[in-house]
Every structure is written in C-alpha cells, then in structure tokens.
Design a protein around this motif. Structure first.
Motif, PDB file in Angstrom:
ATOM      1  N   ARG A 279       0.934  -1.256  -0.090  1.00  0.00           N
ATOM      2  CA  ARG A 279       0.039  -0.016   0.136  1.00  0.00           C
ATOM      3  C   ARG A 279       0.960   1.456  -0.206  1.00  0.00           C
ATOM      4  O   ARG A 279       0.526   2.237  -0.887  1.00  0.00           O
ATOM      5  N   GLY A 280       1.940   1.418   0.944  1.00  0.00           N
ATOM      6  CA  GLY A 280       2.614   2.660   0.936  1.00  0.00           C
ATOM      7  C   GLY A 280       4.194   2.495   0.399  1.00  0.00           C
ATOM      8  O   GLY A 280       4.628   3.394   0.415  1.00  0.00           O
ATOM      9  N   GLY A 281       4.366   1.294  -0.204  1.00  0.00           N
ATOM     10  CA  GLY A 281       5.797   1.345  -0.880  1.00  0.00           C
ATOM     11  C   GLY A 281       6.854   1.085   0.288  1.00  0.00           C
ATOM     12  O   GLY A 281       6.507   1.188   1.517  1.00  0.00           O
ATOM     13  N   SER A 282       7.876   0.646  -0.264  1.00  0.00           N
ATOM     14  CA  SER A 282       9.018   0.635   0.777  1.00  0.00           C
ATOM     15  C   SER A 282      10.429   0.856   0.071  1.00  0.00           C
ATOM     16  O   SER A 282      10.708   0.734  -1.138  1.00  0.00           O
ATOM     17  N   VAL A 283      11.531   0.912   0.962  1.00  0.00           N
ATOM     18  CA  VAL A 283      12.803   1.160   0.418  1.00  0.00           C
ATOM     19  C   VAL A 283      13.697   0.609   1.478  1.00  0.00           C
ATOM     20  O   VAL A 283      13.438   0.836   2.441  1.00  0.00           O
ATOM     21  N   GLY A 284      14.976  -0.174   0.972  1.00  0.00           N
ATOM     22  CA  GLY A 284      16.062  -0.572   2.187  1.00  0.00           C
ATOM     23  C   GLY A 284      15.838  -1.880   2.615  1.00  0.00           C
ATOM     24  O   GLY A 284      16.710  -2.455   3.115  1.00  0.00           O
ATOM     25  N   LYS A 285      14.527  -2.443   2.535  1.00  0.00           N
ATOM     26  CA  LYS A 285      14.258  -3.929   2.966  1.00  0.00           C
ATOM     27  C   LYS A 285      14.908  -5.018   2.205  1.00  0.00           C
ATOM     28  O   LYS A 285      15.484  -6.119   2.509  1.00  0.00           O
ATOM     29  N   TRP A 286      15.039  -4.742   0.605  1.00  0.00           N
ATOM     30  CA  TRP A 286      15.647  -5.606  -0.327  1.00  0.00           C
ATOM     31  C   TRP A 286      16.648  -4.900  -1.042  1.00  0.00           C
ATOM     32  O   TRP A 286      17.186  -5.266  -2.012  1.00  0.00           O
ATOM     33  N   GLY A 287      17.296  -3.970  -0.544  1.00  0.00           N
ATOM     34  CA  GLY A 287      18.147  -3.193  -1.266  1.00  0.00           C
ATOM     35  C   GLY A 287      18.012  -1.725  -1.439  1.00  0.00           C
ATOM     36  O   GLY A 287      16.929  -1.215  -0.839  1.00  0.00           O
ATOM     37  N   SER A 288      18.536  -0.944  -2.425  1.00  0.00           N
ATOM     38  CA  SER A 288      18.402   0.431  -2.562  1.00  0.00           C
ATOM     39  C   SER A 288      17.461   0.658  -3.488  1.00  0.00           C
ATOM     40  O   SER A 288      16.814   1.912  -3.512  1.00  0.00           O
ATOM     41  N   VAL A 289      16.648  -0.175  -4.396  1.00  0.00           N
ATOM     42  CA  VAL A 289      15.681   0.241  -5.207  1.00  0.00           C
ATOM     43  C   VAL A 289      14.209   0.089  -4.414  1.00  0.00           C
ATOM     44  O   VAL A 289      14.107  -0.768  -3.994  1.00  0.00           O
ATOM     45  N   PRO A 290      13.798   1.356  -4.607  1.00  0.00           N
ATOM     46  CA  PRO A 290      12.509   1.569  -4.000  1.00  0.00           C
ATOM     47  C   PRO A 290      11.305   0.851  -4.626  1.00  0.00           C
ATOM     48  O   PRO A 290      11.434   0.807  -5.803  1.00  0.00           O
ATOM     49  N   MET A 291      10.362   0.465  -3.958  1.00  0.00           N
ATOM     50  CA  MET A 291       9.182  -0.120  -4.425  1.00  0.00           C
ATOM     51  C   MET A 291       7.986   0.928  -4.397  1.00  0.00           C
ATOM     52  O   MET A 291       7.888   1.648  -3.213  1.00  0.00           O
ATOM     53  N   PRO A 292       7.584   1.290  -5.445  1.00  0.00           N
ATOM     54  CA  PRO A 292       6.552   2.512  -5.315  1.00  0.00           C
ATOM     55  C   PRO A 292       5.138   2.098  -4.632  1.00  0.00           C
ATOM     56  O   PRO A 292       4.781   0.763  -4.520  1.00  0.00           O
ATOM     57  N   PRO A 293       4.484   3.094  -4.212  1.00  0.00           N
ATOM     58  CA  PRO A 293       3.140   2.795  -3.479  1.00  0.00           C
ATOM     59  C   PRO A 293       2.128   2.193  -4.402  1.00  0.00           C
ATOM     60  O   PRO A 293       2.078   2.962  -5.421  1.00  0.00           O
ATOM     61  N   PHE A 294       1.155   1.596  -3.896  1.00  0.00           N
ATOM     62  CA  PHE A 294      -0.043   1.344  -4.782  1.00  0.00           C
ATOM     63  C   PHE A 294      -1.141   1.476  -3.924  1.00  0.00           C
ATOM     64  O   PHE A 294      -2.097   0.861  -3.524  1.00  0.00           O
ATOM     65  N   ALA A 295      -1.151   2.761  -3.765  1.00  0.00           N
ATOM     66  CA  ALA A 295      -2.293   3.316  -2.730  1.00  0.00           C
ATOM     67  C   ALA A 295      -3.562   3.300  -3.392  1.00  0.00           C
ATOM     68  O   ALA A 295      -4.801   3.521  -2.737  1.00  0.00           O
ATOM     69  N   ALA A 296      -3.784   3.202  -4.603  1.00  0.00           N
ATOM     70  CA  ALA A 296      -4.967   3.123  -5.136  1.00  0.00           C
ATOM     71  C   ALA A 296      -5.656   1.638  -5.244  1.00  0.00           C
ATOM     72  O   ALA A 296      -6.808   1.680  -5.548  1.00  0.00           O
ATOM     73  N   LEU A 297      -5.053   0.884  -4.796  1.00  0.00           N
ATOM     74  CA  LEU A 297      -5.731  -0.855  -4.594  1.00  0.00           C
ATOM     75  C   LEU A 297      -6.454  -0.568  -3.625  1.00  0.00           C
ATOM     76  O   LEU A 297      -6.536   0.077  -2.543  1.00  0.00           O
ATOM     77  N   LYS A 298      -7.656  -1.431  -3.632  1.00  0.00           N
ATOM     78  CA  LYS A 298      -8.633  -1.587  -2.547  1.00  0.00           C
ATOM     79  C   LYS A 298      -8.256  -2.361  -1.517  1.00  0.00           C
ATOM     80  O   LYS A 298      -6.926  -3.151  -1.707  1.00  0.00           O
ATOM     81  N   PRO A 299      -8.746  -2.306  -0.148  1.00  0.00           N
ATOM     82  CA  PRO A 299      -8.038  -2.789   0.798  1.00  0.00           C
ATOM     83  C   PRO A 299      -8.158  -4.227   0.427  1.00  0.00           C
ATOM     84  O   PRO A 299      -7.180  -5.114   1.003  1.00  0.00           O
ATOM     85  N   GLU A 300      -9.288  -5.125  -0.074  1.00  0.00           N
ATOM     86  CA  GLU A 300      -9.282  -6.447  -0.599  1.00  0.00           C
ATOM     87  C   GLU A 300      -8.222  -6.944  -1.411  1.00  0.00           C
ATOM     88  O   GLU A 300      -7.667  -8.026  -1.378  1.00  0.00           O
ATOM     89  N   GLU A 301      -7.886  -5.934  -2.292  1.00  0.00           N
ATOM     90  CA  GLU A 301      -6.856  -6.188  -3.487  1.00  0.00           C
ATOM     91  C   GLU A 301      -5.495  -6.515  -2.784  1.00  0.00           C
ATOM     92  O   GLU A 301      -4.753  -7.312  -3.019  1.00  0.00           O
ATOM     93  N   VAL A 302      -5.199  -5.447  -1.667  1.00  0.00           N
ATOM     94  CA  VAL A 302      -4.000  -5.571  -1.052  1.00  0.00           C
ATOM     95  C   VAL A 302      -3.829  -6.637  -0.359  1.00  0.00           C
ATOM     96  O   VAL A 302      -2.753  -7.227  -0.366  1.00  0.00           O
ATOM     97  N   LYS A 303      -4.896  -7.052   0.360  1.00  0.00           N
ATOM     98  CA  LYS A 303      -4.891  -8.191   1.389  1.00  0.00           C
ATOM     99  C   LYS A 303      -4.375  -9.734   0.363  1.00  0.00           C
ATOM    100  O   LYS A 303      -3.869 -10.485   0.936  1.00  0.00           O
ATOM    101  N   ALA A 304      -5.542  -9.613  -0.662  1.00  0.00           N
ATOM    102  CA  ALA A 304      -5.051 -10.924  -1.527  1.00  0.00           C
ATOM    103  C   ALA A 304      -3.902 -10.774  -2.154  1.00  0.00           C
ATOM    104  O   ALA A 304      -3.249 -12.102  -2.345  1.00  0.00           O
ATOM    105  N   LEU A 305      -3.365  -9.660  -2.545  1.00  0.00           N
ATOM    106  CA  LEU A 305      -1.736  -9.864  -3.215  1.00  0.00           C
ATOM    107  C   LEU A 305      -0.892 -10.349  -2.063  1.00  0.00           C
ATOM    108  O   LEU A 305       0.202 -11.056  -2.301  1.00  0.00           O
ATOM    109  N   ALA A 306      -1.011  -9.666  -0.848  1.00  0.00           N
ATOM    110  CA  ALA A 306      -0.173 -10.216   0.319  1.00  0.00           C
ATOM    111  C   ALA A 306      -0.209 -11.742   0.555  1.00  0.00           C
ATOM    112  O   ALA A 306       0.684 -12.539   0.722  1.00  0.00           O
TER     113      ALA A 306
END
Length: 226
Positions: free
Chosen positions: A193-220
């Motif tokens: 939902r919010g994106g992240s950086v530093g967990k797997w290296g220096s390349v950032p992951m962009p946020p996917f704030a437009a996804l619905k809560p159920e879509e985020v839950k299903a992807l995770a």
C-alpha cells in the motif's frame, strides 16, 4: 643511457601496477536516493501516475519535458509509454494521466471541459484471464479477488518473479523471509500500500495506494503462499 632506460622501465611498471589495481578493485559507486516527487493533485490521474509511472522511472522524467505542453501533447506522451514502452496502463488511464500532467506541468486547467471529460473513465479495463493458482481465496468481504489481473495490470511481475529476483526479490524469497513472522500479512500489506525502500536493497518499491483493501490483502496472501 642505462639510467634513462631504468627510469623509463620503472615508470612503465608503476603505470601497469596502477592500471592493474584499478581493474582489480573497481570503485564502489552508490547512487543517491530518488527524492523527486510528482506534483500533488486531486485529479484521478495523479494517483495512477504515483502508482504506475514510478514503476519504471523517476518523477524527474516529467520535469525533463518541455514546459507548457498541452493536454493532447501529454496524452500522446502517455500513449507512447503505453504502446512503445509497454507501460501497464489502460486507454482510460492514458487519458487520465495525460490530463493530470497537462494541469500539473502544462498549460491546461482542472476546470477545462477536456480535462474533466478525460478524468472520467468511460469503462473499466477488462481483466486478463486467470492462470492456475493465481486467484486468491475470497477475502472477508465475500467477492473473490483476481490476483492474476492485479499482477498484470500493476506490472508486478516486471519487478518480481515468482521464484527468481528481477528488480525486487522473488515472491518465494519474500515468503521464506516472513514464514515465521506472525505479522507477515500486515507487514506485506503495508509495503504494498505505502511502498518501501531498504528492505531488499536500494531500489524503492512504489506505493500502490489506489488498490482496494481487499486487493492489497489478496496480493499479500498470494505472495506468502509462494
């Protein structure tokens, strides 16, 4: 004469040694973090640009374009991204992002009739067919979420393989890291939902704030099952 020859050989030997050391130990180059951001807007194209344009390039790319571009020019630029570079955006999203960019960076205004028309999608993009094992179980709300459609429409598999690393880690590696973590589901949802950086290296992951809560839950949940 002998002294001159000796000095020449000594200088040549030093040059060879310096060149060898340079090849043997290349400098450690670290890129500065990307701090550029798109100009905020209430237009729907802003959320789409935040979610999908950041997959492939920095927001600085927008600033490199000529100032004062019109809505048709920005829309044509987005169509080029879609057709030439394979950006994961629909025809409606091309128009919406084009309208947003024309207002935020070009000569258009949010009250223009053409901007209002482009910012109202005519139809939802069709979902691609579901491949085996890609449909998540129904979330708490009830309806089944098509994970394969989400992966395709958000270009997730352009950065993550299921079993191998591409830009970001493979989903199996992520599942292995979090398999003993009772907070794994919520942590992954927050990263999606919010994106992240530093967990797997220096390349950032962009946020996917437009996804619905159920879509985020299903992807995770899908990632954790790999």
């Amino acid at each position: 004469m002998k002294t001159t020859t000796f000095l020449a050989r000594a200088v040549l030997g030093c040059c060879v040694l310096i060149a060898f050391n340079a090849l043997a130990a290349p400098p450690d180059i670290k890129l500065l973090p990307d701090t550029s951001k798109l100009r905020p807007s209430k237009l729907p194209g802003y959320a789409i640009a935040m979610q999908k344009c950041a997959i492939c390039h920095s927001a600085d790319y927008v600033n490199y374009q000529p100032p004062g571009m019109t809505q048709p020019q920005w829309t044509a630029e987005m169509a080029k991204m879609q057709h030439t570079y394979g950006a994961p955006i629909s025809d409606d999203e091309v128009k919406q992002v084009g309208a947003y960019l024309a207002v935020a960076y070009g000569s258009a205004k949010a009250t223009d009739a053409s901007v209002i028309a482009a910012s109202t999608p005519a139809h939802a993009p069709p979902a691609p067919p579901t491949s085996p094992g890609a449909a998540a179980a129904p979330p708490a709300g009830g309806a089944t979420v098509n994970v394969q459609a989400l992966l395709a429409s958000n270009a997730c598999l352009s950065c993550h393989g299921v079993t191998q690393k591409i830009v970001g880690p493979g989903y199996h590696e992520v599942a292995e890291k979090y398999k003993a973590d009772p907070q794994a589901q919520s942590k992954l949802e927050a990263s999606i939902r919010g994106g992240s950086v530093g967990k797997w290296g220096s390349v950032p992951m962009p946020p996917f704030a437009a996804l619905k809560p159920e879509e985020v839950k299903a992807l995770a949940a899908f990632v954790l099952k790999q």
